[in-house]
Motif scaffolding. Sequence first.
Motif, PDB file in Angstrom:
ATOM      1  N   GLU A 104      -7.707   7.022   7.792  1.00 43.42           N
ATOM      2  CA  GLU A 104      -6.535   7.633   8.425  1.00 43.42           C
ATOM      3  C   GLU A 104      -5.265   6.853   8.089  1.00 43.42           C
ATOM      4  O   GLU A 104      -4.224   7.449   7.841  1.00 43.42           O
ATOM      5  N   SER A 105      -5.341   5.535   8.035  1.00 44.59           N
ATOM      6  CA  SER A 105      -4.156   4.740   7.715  1.00 44.59           C
ATOM      7  C   SER A 105      -3.670   5.028   6.289  1.00 44.59           C
ATOM      8  O   SER A 105      -2.459   5.062   6.038  1.00 44.59           O
ATOM      9  N   HIS A 106      -4.593   5.270   5.354  1.00 44.60           N
ATOM     10  CA  HIS A 106      -4.206   5.602   3.976  1.00 44.60           C
ATOM     11  C   HIS A 106      -3.603   7.005   3.906  1.00 44.60           C
ATOM     12  O   HIS A 106      -2.636   7.234   3.181  1.00 44.60           O
ATOM     13  N   ARG A 107      -4.183   7.945   4.668  1.00 49.85           N
ATOM     14  CA  ARG A 107      -3.646   9.307   4.696  1.00 49.85           C
ATOM     15  C   ARG A 107      -2.223   9.296   5.252  1.00 49.85           C
ATOM     16  O   ARG A 107      -1.321   9.915   4.694  1.00 49.85           O
ATOM     17  N   ARG A 108      -2.009   8.559   6.323  1.00 48.73           N
ATOM     18  CA  ARG A 108      -0.692   8.488   6.956  1.00 48.73           C
ATOM     19  C   ARG A 108       0.312   7.830   6.008  1.00 48.73           C
ATOM     20  O   ARG A 108       1.436   8.282   5.870  1.00 48.73           O
ATOM     21  N   ASP A 109      -0.110   6.753   5.336  1.00 47.08           N
ATOM     22  CA  ASP A 109       0.752   6.072   4.373  1.00 47.08           C
ATOM     23  C   ASP A 109       1.163   7.024   3.252  1.00 47.08           C
ATOM     24  O   ASP A 109       2.336   7.088   2.876  1.00 47.08           O
ATOM     25  N   LEU A 110       0.204   7.774   2.737  1.00 49.99           N
ATOM     26  CA  LEU A 110       0.504   8.750   1.683  1.00 49.99           C
ATOM     27  C   LEU A 110       1.484   9.792   2.184  1.00 49.99           C
ATOM     28  O   LEU A 110       2.477  10.099   1.517  1.00 49.99           O
ATOM     29  N   LEU A 111       1.227  10.341   3.350  1.00 52.89           N
ATOM     30  CA  LEU A 111       2.103  11.370   3.914  1.00 52.89           C
ATOM     31  C   LEU A 111       3.531  10.853   4.068  1.00 52.89           C
ATOM     32  O   LEU A 111       4.489  11.523   3.666  1.00 52.89           O
ATOM     33  N   LEU A 167      -2.320   7.479  -5.007  1.00 55.22           N
ATOM     34  CA  LEU A 167      -2.895   8.507  -5.884  1.00 55.22           C
ATOM     35  C   LEU A 167      -4.388   8.668  -5.623  1.00 55.22           C
ATOM     36  O   LEU A 167      -4.903   9.798  -5.595  1.00 55.22           O
ATOM     37  N   MET A 168      -5.083   7.558  -5.422  1.00 57.86           N
ATOM     38  CA  MET A 168      -6.517   7.622  -5.135  1.00 57.86           C
ATOM     39  C   MET A 168      -6.765   8.319  -3.800  1.00 57.86           C
ATOM     40  O   MET A 168      -7.704   9.115  -3.667  1.00 57.86           O
ATOM     41  N   THR A 169      -5.924   8.057  -2.818  1.00 55.69           N
ATOM     42  CA  THR A 169      -6.053   8.722  -1.518  1.00 55.69           C
ATOM     43  C   THR A 169      -5.875  10.222  -1.684  1.00 55.69           C
ATOM     44  O   THR A 169      -6.672  11.019  -1.173  1.00 55.69           O
ATOM     45  N   PHE A 170      -4.829  10.628  -2.392  1.00 53.65           N
ATOM     46  CA  PHE A 170      -4.587  12.057  -2.603  1.00 53.65           C
ATOM     47  C   PHE A 170      -5.747  12.697  -3.358  1.00 53.65           C
ATOM     48  O   PHE A 170      -6.205  13.788  -3.014  1.00 53.65           O
ATOM     49  N   ASN A 171      -6.241  12.023  -4.376  1.00 59.15           N
ATOM     50  CA  ASN A 171      -7.354  12.536  -5.167  1.00 59.15           C
ATOM     51  C   ASN A 171      -8.587  12.746  -4.279  1.00 59.15           C
ATOM     52  O   ASN A 171      -9.264  13.769  -4.372  1.00 59.15           O
ATOM     53  N   ARG A 172      -8.862  11.782  -3.416  1.00 58.24           N
ATOM     54  CA  ARG A 172     -10.009  11.919  -2.507  1.00 58.24           C
ATOM     55  C   ARG A 172      -9.787  13.075  -1.531  1.00 58.24           C
ATOM     56  O   ARG A 172     -10.722  13.830  -1.234  1.00 58.24           O
TER      57      ARG A 172
END
Length: 155
Positions: A101-108, A87-92
């Motif tokens: 990039e690793s957090h973006r990929r994990d979220l995706l 959720l924090m990644t998406f919010n950012r």
Amino acid sequence: MTVPPELPDFATLMGMRRDGRTLREIADALDVIPSEVWRQLTDGAQGAQQDTQASAGSAAGDPRSVEEMTGWDIDARHRNTGAMRRLMTFNRMQQCLEVKESHRRDLLDWVQEMSGVGVVLDYHPEASPNDACRTGGFYFRRRETADEYFFRRHG
């Protein structure tokens, strides 16, 4: 060399989501992979967020919190979880702030998996441990046509 098909704009894709279509269904209809649909949705949402911030402005210039984004009052015991990190990644991303990039990929990947089974993330402080979060609080529920993102917004 093959030219990738042009995707519809953000508003059109959001209309398809509101109609209850999953990322996979939209991607299949457009002959693209689901991550391309997700990228177009997040890019469009970022643009809409920038427009909103530019027109409304932020009183203190502070980024909004996950609680403001979701309408949830998240208990301290649920703040150090994978669901909260996503959720924090998406919010950012929504605020055009730097994201690993690793957090973006994990979220995706997580959102694609949720979309594939037709669920969204929700929150209640008393929810028992479950597949969404081993400490509880966060849980999955069936996607409804009103769900705009991968989470159920309260308020």
